[in-house]
Design an enzyme around this catalytic site. Structure first.
Site, short mmCIF file in Angstrom:
data_model
loop_
_atom_site.label_atom_id
_atom_site.label_comp_id
_atom_site.label_asym_id
_atom_site.label_seq_id
_atom_site.Cartn_x
_atom_site.Cartn_y
_atom_site.Cartn_z
N ARG A 112 21.21 17.41 -3.45
CA ARG A 112 21.47 16.01 -3.14
C ARG A 112 22.14 15.26 -4.29
O ARG A 112 21.70 15.35 -5.44
CB ARG A 112 20.16 15.30 -2.76
CG ARG A 112 19.61 15.82 -1.45
CD ARG A 112 18.20 15.35 -1.19
NE ARG A 112 17.46 16.38 -0.48
CZ ARG A 112 17.42 16.48 0.85
NH1 ARG A 112 18.04 15.60 1.59
NH2 ARG A 112 16.78 17.47 1.41
N PRO A 148 0.81 -1.21 0.00
CA PRO A 148 0.00 0.00 0.00
C PRO A 148 0.86 1.27 0.00
O PRO A 148 1.64 1.50 0.91
CB PRO A 148 -0.80 -0.11 1.31
CG PRO A 148 -0.58 -1.50 1.82
CD PRO A 148 0.70 -1.95 1.25
N GLU A 149 0.71 2.05 -1.05
CA GLU A 149 1.33 3.36 -1.12
C GLU A 149 0.21 4.39 -1.06
O GLU A 149 -0.93 4.04 -0.76
CB GLU A 149 2.15 3.49 -2.42
CG GLU A 149 3.21 2.37 -2.55
CD GLU A 149 4.04 2.46 -3.81
OE1 GLU A 149 4.12 3.55 -4.41
OE2 GLU A 149 4.63 1.44 -4.20
N ARG A 191 3.08 -10.62 6.98
CA ARG A 191 4.46 -10.50 7.47
C ARG A 191 4.60 -9.72 8.77
O ARG A 191 5.71 -9.55 9.25
CB ARG A 191 5.33 -9.90 6.35
CG ARG A 191 5.48 -10.90 5.22
CD ARG A 191 6.17 -10.32 4.04
NE ARG A 191 7.53 -9.94 4.35
CZ ARG A 191 8.32 -9.33 3.49
NH1 ARG A 191 7.88 -9.02 2.30
NH2 ARG A 191 9.53 -9.01 3.84
#
Length: 270
Positions: A149, A2-3, A110
């Site tokens: 970055r 799930p995002e 899990r």
DNA sequence: CCCGGAACCTGAAGGC
DNA sequence: TGCCTTCAGGTTCCGG
């Protein structure tokens, strides 16, 4: 997995079932998901509360309760929330009962998923970066994140302290849509590329929501059905399949310890 | 501060 | 057929 689009879909699906209901019982088969407080306190602070509303922040689901309490849930990789499932669900870890006889079942193969009960959601969500679908997520904001970055651009997209809600699948899809190689140093993107990437992020997330999420592995809609967003993925989890643009086989590499799918021609390294 | 890697977990898939 | 190893990835923690 799930995002943002999957959690948004879960929130939207549960909202009409839960809003206005009172929690009458909680059954805990596995205490591992319960964070910060003892499971007895967790249950005490839930039972008798009225559910005022549901919200989402990044990949977190928030259930607002009376008394200023908030149930905050993160499903991690294999967590699912099901509404009134007909069959006995394998890997059921928790059940929540409400006052009209309805029942929300939490399953998680899990056992990575987490649940918190807090008065102030900032305790859990305080470090999250901006919501990519909100107005404050602008091309200028994305430029600020990227320009200092050296790390691969994909790693920036996955950093929840910078942008909240993008996971492995949608990061790959956004980079494909923007024709940017996932290993490109974040600071190497041109302004034009950043503008495109900004649009691409919103495009793939909005499309994911409109398709009710992607059921690549364990994700399921609370009604037990599956989303269909994955059927329209261009590259994510499509190793060796032809790129929808140029037919070059999709490649898989590892970026920041994550399986990463991309088109070596459309997303050529510079 | 920034970045990379290990750990957490367990079913599925692949190798021998 | 069956055992063993590897893989999957969101987040946290640790070390350089």
């Amino acid at each position: 997995m799930p995002e943002l689009p999957e959690v948004e879909t879960i929130k939207n699906a549960l909202k009409p079932h839960l809003t206005g209901r009172t929690i009458t019982g909680v059954r805990v088969f596995d205490t591992r998901p319960v964070q910060s407080v003892h499971v007895d306190e967790f249950c005490c602070r839930l039972i008798g509360r009225k559910i005022l509303g549901l919200d989402r922040r990044g990949k977190y689901l928030m259930i607002q309760l009376s008394g200023g309490e908030n149930l905050v849930i993160h499903l991690r990789m294999t967590g699912a929330l099901l509404w009134n499932p007909v069959e006995a669900e394998p890997f059921t870890r928790m059940e929540f009962f409400v006052d009209n006889g309805g029942r929300m079942v939490y399953t998680d193969v899990r056992r990575f998923g987490t649940m918190y009960i807090v008065q102030d959601t900032k305790d859990i969500l305080g470090k999250l970066g901006t919501e990519p679908l909100n107005a404050q997520f602008t091309p200028q904001y994305l430029t600020q994140l990227l320009k200092s970055r050296e790390t691969p651009v994909k790693s920036v997209l996955l950093n929840q302290e910078l942008i909240a809600g993008i996971g492995n699948m949608y990061a790959d899809e956004a980079l494909f849509h923007a024709k940017i190689h996932p290993l490109r140093p974040a600071c190497s993107l041109t302004q034009a590329e950043i503008t495109t990437l900004h649009k691409s992020i919103r495009h793939v997330l909005n499309k994911g929501i409109s398709k009710l999420g992607a059921s690549i592995r364990n994700y399921r809609h609370p009604d037990g059905g599956q989303g269909s967003a994955h059927k329209e993925f261009a590259v994510a989890h499509r190793e060796n399949e032809p790129c929808p643009i140029c037919k070059t086989p999709v490649e898989r590499i590892v970026v920041g310890q994550r399986g990463t799918y991309f088109c070596p021609k459309c997303q050529a390294a510079k």
